[in-house]
Every structure is written in structure tokens, then in C-alpha cells.
Design a protein around this motif. Structure first.
Motif, mmCIF file in Angstrom:
data_model
loop_
_atom_site.group_PDB
_atom_site.id
_atom_site.type_symbol
_atom_site.label_atom_id
_atom_site.label_comp_id
_atom_site.label_asym_id
_atom_site.label_seq_id
_atom_site.Cartn_x
_atom_site.Cartn_y
_atom_site.Cartn_z
ATOM 1 N N LEU A 19 1.334 19.603 -10.181
ATOM 2 C CA LEU A 19 0.701 18.369 -9.751
ATOM 3 C C LEU A 19 0.911 18.196 -8.256
ATOM 4 O O LEU A 19 1.927 18.620 -7.713
ATOM 5 N N ALA A 20 -0.059 17.580 -7.625
ATOM 6 C CA ALA A 20 0.023 17.322 -6.194
ATOM 7 C C ALA A 20 -0.106 15.824 -5.939
ATOM 8 O O ALA A 20 -0.754 15.106 -6.700
ATOM 9 N N CYS A 21 0.513 15.402 -4.866
ATOM 10 C CA CYS A 21 0.406 14.001 -4.458
ATOM 11 C C CYS A 21 0.124 13.974 -2.969
ATOM 12 O O CYS A 21 0.858 14.591 -2.184
ATOM 13 N N THR A 22 -0.958 13.321 -2.609
ATOM 14 C CA THR A 22 -1.293 13.148 -1.206
ATOM 15 C C THR A 22 -1.193 11.672 -0.846
ATOM 16 O O THR A 22 -1.332 10.797 -1.702
ATOM 17 N N ALA A 23 -0.969 11.431 0.433
ATOM 18 C CA ALA A 23 -0.835 10.054 0.894
ATOM 19 C C ALA A 23 -1.659 9.837 2.147
ATOM 20 O O ALA A 23 -1.709 10.702 3.021
#
Length: 121
Positions: A19-23
Motif C-alpha cells: 500500500l502507498a500513501c501520498t500527501a
């Protein structure tokens, strides 16, 4: 600040997903980041938290040794690598950021929309 989690999908038990999380509006260089999940019919639960300065992480006992958190500074992304997936890992996974790395949801100020992980037998 907006977060977006991605990378969920359908995987067989024993498989892996990342899973990836971008901000947007915030970097992953300070404070804490958390991963949480909510299984169908259950309350949201803690999965992992990472100190964004030291990159030290703490994991829930249910995922320890199977999940790991990493950061890609060039892409300004955080990842949750999930290995040896089990059916009980099926849930919507959320990323969140806040001032400190901690297990309670209340420690986090901003949340992504969640990404669904389904583990089949």
C-alpha cells in the motif's frame, strides 16, 4: 493536507501487497504516521505507527513480522508492505499523519480515504 492511500486489491492468502500513501500539503519528514484498518462489521484498529524522523515503527501484534513500513523520499510516499497475508487481514486500510507516532486514532490529524484489501483463501 490531503492524504491518499492506494494499492489495495484482491490477493490470495499467503500473498503480498504494498500500500502507498501520498500527501499533499505536508511532507513525511516530521511527526508520526499511522496505518489503521477496518474490517467488515468491526471497529477500526491500529496496524502500525512510524516516527517520521527516526523511521522507527511499531506494529500491532497481529501484523508484526509480516508488515513493514518504508518511505520513498524522492516520491514523498510512505508504504505499507504486507506479506504472508491472511484472510483476517481483509479490511479497508487507512493512512494518517499527526504530530507524533502513536497508536490511538486521536493522535492523528489527517486521514486518507482508505483502500480496500481483500484476502481470499
Amino acid at each position: 493536507v490531503q492524504l491518499q492511500a492506494s494499492g489495495g486489491g484482491l490477493v490470495q492468502a499467503g500473498g503480498s501487497l504494498r500500500l502507498a500513501c501520498t500527501a499533499s500539503g505536508r511532507t513525511f519528514s516530521s511527526g508520526g504516521m499511522g496505518w489503521f484498518r477496518q474490517a467488515p462489521g468491526k471497529e477500526r484498529e491500529f496496524v502500525a505507527t512510524t516516527n517520521l524522523v527516526s523511521l522507527m515503527s511499531y506494529y500491532a501484534s497481529s501484523v508484526r513480522g509480516r508488515f513493514s513500513v518504508s518511505r520513498d523520499d524522492a516520491k514523498s510516499m510512505m508504504y505499507l508492505q504486507m506479506n504472508s497475508l491472511k484472510r483476517e487481514d481483509t479490511a479497508v486500510y487507512y493512512c494518517a499523519v499527526g504530530g507524533v507516532a502513536a497508536t490511538p486514532e486521536s493522535a492523528y490529524d489527517y486521514w486518507g480515504q482508505g483502500t480496500l484489501v481483500t484476502v481470499s483463501s
